[in-house]
Structures are given as C-alpha cells and as structure tokens.
Enzyme design. Structure first.
Site, short mmCIF file in Angstrom:
data_model
loop_
_atom_site.label_atom_id
_atom_site.label_comp_id
_atom_site.label_asym_id
_atom_site.label_seq_id
_atom_site.Cartn_x
_atom_site.Cartn_y
_atom_site.Cartn_z
N GLN A 41 -21.30 64.96 31.81
CA GLN A 41 -22.66 64.81 32.34
C GLN A 41 -23.69 65.68 31.64
O GLN A 41 -24.88 65.38 31.71
CB GLN A 41 -22.65 65.09 33.84
CG GLN A 41 -21.81 64.08 34.62
CD GLN A 41 -21.82 64.33 36.10
OE1 GLN A 41 -21.00 65.09 36.60
NE2 GLN A 41 -22.73 63.73 36.82
N ARG A 99 -19.64 76.68 38.01
CA ARG A 99 -18.55 75.70 37.98
C ARG A 99 -18.87 74.66 36.92
O ARG A 99 -19.88 73.96 37.01
CB ARG A 99 -18.40 75.05 39.36
CG ARG A 99 -17.36 73.96 39.36
CD ARG A 99 -17.05 73.34 40.73
NE ARG A 99 -16.13 72.25 40.45
CZ ARG A 99 -16.32 70.99 40.76
NH1 ARG A 99 -17.38 70.61 41.44
NH2 ARG A 99 -15.44 70.07 40.40
N HIS A 144 -12.77 66.37 35.03
CA HIS A 144 -13.90 65.80 35.76
C HIS A 144 -14.18 64.39 35.18
O HIS A 144 -15.19 64.16 34.54
CB HIS A 144 -15.13 66.71 35.66
CG HIS A 144 -16.15 66.48 36.74
ND1 HIS A 144 -16.57 67.46 37.61
CD2 HIS A 144 -16.85 65.38 37.09
CE1 HIS A 144 -17.49 66.98 38.43
NE2 HIS A 144 -17.69 65.71 38.13
N ASN A 188 -11.33 66.96 39.76
CA ASN A 188 -12.52 66.79 40.56
C ASN A 188 -12.53 65.41 41.21
O ASN A 188 -12.45 64.39 40.52
CB ASN A 188 -13.78 66.89 39.69
CG ASN A 188 -15.04 66.64 40.51
OD1 ASN A 188 -15.41 67.45 41.35
ND2 ASN A 188 -15.69 65.49 40.31
N GLU A 189 -12.61 65.37 42.53
CA GLU A 189 -12.78 64.13 43.28
C GLU A 189 -11.85 63.01 42.80
O GLU A 189 -12.32 61.96 42.32
CB GLU A 189 -14.24 63.66 43.23
CG GLU A 189 -15.22 64.66 43.82
CD GLU A 189 -16.61 64.07 44.08
OE1 GLU A 189 -16.84 62.90 43.70
OE2 GLU A 189 -17.45 64.76 44.69
N ASN A 331 -15.99 68.93 48.20
CA ASN A 331 -17.29 68.39 47.82
C ASN A 331 -17.77 67.50 48.95
O ASN A 331 -17.02 66.65 49.43
CB ASN A 331 -17.19 67.50 46.57
CG ASN A 331 -17.01 68.30 45.29
OD1 ASN A 331 -16.89 69.52 45.32
ND2 ASN A 331 -17.00 67.59 44.17
N TYR A 333 -21.56 65.49 50.58
CA TYR A 333 -23.00 65.24 50.48
C TYR A 333 -23.59 64.56 51.71
O TYR A 333 -24.77 64.71 51.98
CB TYR A 333 -23.29 64.33 49.28
CG TYR A 333 -23.07 64.97 47.93
CD1 TYR A 333 -21.79 65.11 47.39
CD2 TYR A 333 -24.15 65.43 47.18
CE1 TYR A 333 -21.59 65.68 46.13
CE2 TYR A 333 -23.95 66.01 45.93
CZ TYR A 333 -22.68 66.13 45.41
OH TYR A 333 -22.50 66.70 44.18
N GLU A 400 -19.27 71.39 45.74
CA GLU A 400 -20.46 70.58 45.43
C GLU A 400 -21.17 70.18 46.71
O GLU A 400 -20.53 69.80 47.70
CB GLU A 400 -20.10 69.27 44.72
CG GLU A 400 -19.98 69.34 43.23
CD GLU A 400 -19.71 67.98 42.61
OE1 GLU A 400 -20.38 66.98 43.00
OE2 GLU A 400 -18.84 67.91 41.75
C1 NOJ Z 1 -19.78 63.98 42.60
C2 NOJ Z 1 -19.34 64.34 41.22
O1 NOJ Z 1 -18.39 65.35 41.15
C3 NOJ Z 1 -20.50 64.57 40.27
O2 NOJ Z 1 -20.03 64.31 39.00
C4 NOJ Z 1 -21.68 63.72 40.67
O3 NOJ Z 1 -22.70 63.77 39.74
C5 NOJ Z 1 -22.19 64.18 42.02
N1 NOJ Z 1 -21.10 64.23 42.98
C6 NOJ Z 1 -23.32 63.34 42.59
O4 NOJ Z 1 -22.93 62.03 42.76
#
Ligand code: NOJ
Length: 496
Positions: A41, A99, A144, A188-189, A331, A333, A400
């Site tokens: 990213q 991170r 990731h 990651n996720e 993580n 949101y 996150e």
């Molecule tokens: C999840 C991910 O780990 C990250 O790569 C992503 O940009 C953000 N959350 C937002 O969607």
C-alpha cells in the site's frame, strides 16, 4: 495552542451532531500508541533492485478493471525511496511504535529461500535502524496480502505446502531482523485473504471457489502461523526475547433484536468471520468453531460431498496450533446488525450459504468514504468485551482502527471518529477491565486502498499522488492524534 483549536472544533462538532463527549479520563501509563501501513500500500518500487512479482503486482497489471481508475501500487507513496520522510512524520507524531509489513518478494524474489535479495534486506534494515534511532519500536507484519506470484502459480494459500514456504520465509525474517524487532505479527487479516482472495474472487489473486477455497486457505494459514510461532519459540526467543502473534479482524455483530434467534445469528457470524481464524489459536480448546464444523459438515453431506468441505484439524494439529500467541492483535473498524434467517437452500456450496444469516447497517449511522465502514463507536466496546470473555482475558493490542474520507486536510469527521472510538476503548479498559495495551491508527498516510485504488483515504497525513515527489502534509487529525499521544488524553485537560 493548535491542540486547543482542534479540540474546540471537535467539541463543536460533537454538539452539532449530538455526538457523545470524548472521555476526559487519562489512558493508563503503560498504554502505547502507534500507526500502521502495509508494504504494497505504501512502498512502490514494485520492480526495483531485484524485487520479485507478487499477487498484487500481478492482479493490478493483468486485471486493471478490478481496481478503481485502474490504479496500481507501482509507485504508491514511494516509501521505498522516501522512508526517511516517513520516519520524520512518525517522530513528529510521537508514536511509540510503527506497524509496517515486509514485502516477501522484496526479500525473497522467487518466494523460496533459494535467493535472497540483498537490496531488499538493506531497505528494511535501514528503516528499522532509523526507527530505533528515533525511539520508535518496529511492529512488523510478515504477510500483509502480497504473496510472491511463484507461490500463487502452485495454487496459493489453499495449497497446504505453503505452510512450509511461509515458515522458511518467517525464519529468514527472524534471522535477518530479529535482533531489532521484538513484536512480530505473522498474518494480517487472514479472513480478507481467504474469503475475498480465494472464496469470492474479489481481491488478488481473484480465485472464485466459495465454500471451498476460503476454508482450505484458512487451514493452511493457521498451520503456517503456528509453525512460524514454534520456530520463533525454539530457535529465536531464547536470544531475541520478542513476541509473536497474528492479526485477526472483526466487525462487531449486534443482534437485530432481543430474540434468541437473532442473538444466535450474531454469535454465529462472529464465529464464522472472527472465530474461524482466532479460535484455533486464541481459544483454550483450540480447533475451528464448533458451529462451523457442524454446519459445514451437515450441508456438505446434503450437497453430496463424501466429507466436509471444511478441512478437519487432527488432534495433533489442534495441539500444535492452540496457544501460539504472546498477545492478541485485533483490527476493527465498524459494526453490522444481524438477523436470523432460514437456512439457505442446498445447492452450490458457498460461504454465505454455510453461514445463513442476514446483515445490515443502520441507516442512521454516520458514513465514511467506504461503503462498509459506518461509524459505530459503541460496537468497539462490545467487541472488546466479547473478545476478552471468549478468549480468557488476553492482552489485546488494537493493530488497526481508522476512518476513510476524500483526503481533505481539515478532516474533522476523522477527529470525531478517533475521539469516539478511543473513548469507547478507554471505557472498555477503565470500566470493564479489558486488557487493551495498545492502539494503532490506520493509517500513517493516504495510500493504495486495494480495489478502491486511491479513492478512499485513511491517512492522518495527506499524500499528493499527482506529485512525483508524493509530498506528505499533516492533516488536522494528525495534529489531534499527536496531542492524544503526548497527553494520553482525548480532550484539552484530563482528570488526574
Ligand atoms: C484492513 C487492512 O489491513 C488494510 O490493508 C486496509 O487498508 C484497511 N483495513 C482499511 O480497509
């Protein structure tokens, strides 16, 4: 002075939109703040100095119509060349840790350990020493989402052989960087990797095999994580003394009503989305969640499969995987509402049919620039309590949390988001006794937001993607976060 202005603006917005006031309690002394990014990213330099191709390079180059405006991460924020500026920004914010993730293909261009790319190793060594010189702890994610393309050519994560490829990569990273890195995250996720990459075919590598691919992928990943953990434990921990974990993502699932059916449906969604990856590692009993084992076996049989589509973990595997963490990385949101529904009819296999619940988001919740991300701070507190209770009161680091908009500098809605979510986290810590010890804002800067390209901005620094220099400018939210870190407090003055 600046801080006062931003906090004043925040207070006005809170009043204007009848939001709750941010907490005036202090974060505990040992609480740590950080920010996060990920290699694909932000780095760019996609083919520089011997880096190999990964699945996101391949996907954006070969299926450009799957990404908004045909964007790629070829240059992204150009952090491969501008990492010293990133370190300056981190220093300015005063974060305790950064991170970031390693690009597997930058270190091992073929994906295998037959070839090490010295230039890639030097890049990460330089970044890590610049961080340490400035008192910033590196928190490093090994994976990731950017699998080396040669490993995709042999099937990617649904191929169980990748367990060993990942383990060898992890050993290489521990050897190269472990003297300076004391906090490691393997994956990651994985839910996003498996569900969207190998089930729904919506993200790289774009494999559509719902009801099969995501389960095989998860089976490999939990074992690969465990193997990396054991390698660290046996070969590196005695001299390096660090910590290893895995980042699993969850949205809170709120029952649509008080009925037992809706409560059961919400719990089922949490188990299918979060528990699938977390339960084998974090739960004292180990294994995949029972509700998944039962439902998928039942539906598989009705569909005519000779065995369950969900791979079975043997007793030895369950033992090997469970407990492979030193702290819990979460993580999160947003929140979804969940209603019970009749089981989907038996037909083609599929993850959503196996799950069979109905979800929605309340139209009154505030929007972000991302369709899935509504602002629901109270969901964070409920999620933290659920994780605390389900997994036996672990130490939790929020790896996150953040908000997307159009990239404006005066991002007051992002300030509100952070103030409200951090209030909810603080309440979980101070009032509910949940052991959260760290918070990580996503993201340090605007970056390549996967299929949404550069349309959805999550940064607390703005990046000018039109400018070849990728100039970075701090946003109001960056100034706000800086004051939060400095004072361990969300408002101008906190109760002592
Ligand atoms: C999840 C991910 O780990 C990250 O790569 C992503 O940009 C953000 N959350 C937002 O969607």
């Amino acid at each position: 002075m600046k801080v006062t202005i931003y906090l004043f603006c925040t207070a006005v917005l809170f009043l204007g939109q009848s939001r709750s006031e941010p907490s005036n309690k202090k974060f505990p002394e040992n609480f740590r703040f950080g920010v996060a990014t990920a290699a694909y990213q932000v780095e760019g330099g996609w083919a520089d100095d011997g880096k190999g191709e990964n699945i996101w390079d391949h996907y954006t180059h070969h299926q450009p119509d799957h990404i908004a405006n045909n964007a790629t991460g070829d240059v992204a924020c150009d952090s491969y060349h501008k990492y010293m500026e990133d370190v300056e920004m981190l220093k300015n914010l005063g974060v305790n840790y950064y991170r970031f993730s390693l690009s597997w293909s930058r270190i091992l261009p073929t994906g295998y350990t037959n070839q090490i790319n010295e230039a890639g190793v030097t890049y990460y060594k330089n970044l890590i020493s610049a961080l340490k010189e400035n008192g910033i702890e590196p928190f490093v994610t090994l994976y990731h989402w950017d699998l080396p393309q040669p490993l995709q050519e042999i099937g990617g994560w649904p191929n169980p052989l990748l367990e060993d490829n990942f383990a060898e990569y992890a050993r290489t990273a521990f050897t190269l960087f472990g003297d300076d890195v004391k906090n490691w995250m393997t994956f990651n996720e994985p839910q996003q990797t498996c569900l969207f990459g190998y089930g729904l075919g919506a993200t790289a590598p774009g494999a559509s095999a719902s009801g099969i691919g995501e389960y095989k992928c998860a089976y490999t990943i939990v074992k690969a994580h465990a193997k990396a953990y054991h390698i660290y434990d046996e070969e590196f921990r005695p001299t390096q003394n660090g910590r290893v974990s895995i980042v699993v993502d969850a949205s809170w699932a709120e029952p649509g009503s008080d009925s037992d059916e809706d409560k059961e449906a919400a719990e089922r969604l949490l188990q299918f989305s979060y528990g699938f990856y977390a339960h084998p590692i974090y739960h004292p009993d180990g294994n995949f969640p029972q509700v998944m084992i039962d439902r998928i076996a039942d539906r598989s049989e009705k569909e005519g499969f000779p065995t369950s589509r969900l791979p079975e973990l043997s007793t030895e595997e369950i033992e090997y995987i469970r407990g492979t963490f030193d702290f819990l990385c979460l993580n999160s949101y947003t929140t979804n509402m969940v209603k019970w529904t009749n089981d989907y009819a038996i037909g083609a296999p599929g993850y959503y049919a196996d799950l069979s619940v109905s979800t929605y988001q309340d139209p009154s919740w505030n929007n972000s620039a991302s369709g899935w991300l509504k602002v629901v701070p109270w969901g964070m507190r409920k999620l933290l309590n659920w994780v605390d209770q389900t997994y036996n009161h672990p130490e939790i680091v929020i790896t996150e949390n953040g908000f997307s908009d159009d990239g404006r500098l005066d991002d007051l809605t992002r300030i509100n988001y952070y103030a409200e979510y951090l209030t909810s986290i603080l309440e979980a810590v101070l009032e509910d006794g949940v052991n959260v010890t760290g918070y990580t804002a996503w993201s340090l800067m605007d970056n390549f937001q996967w299929n949404f390209g550069y349309l959805e901005k999550f940064g607390i620094y703005q990046v000018d993607f039109e400018d070849p220099d990728r100039t970075r400018t701090i946003k109001s939210s960056g100034e706000y976060y800086k004051s939060v870190i400095a004072n361990k407090c969300l408002v101008d003055t906190c109760e002592e």
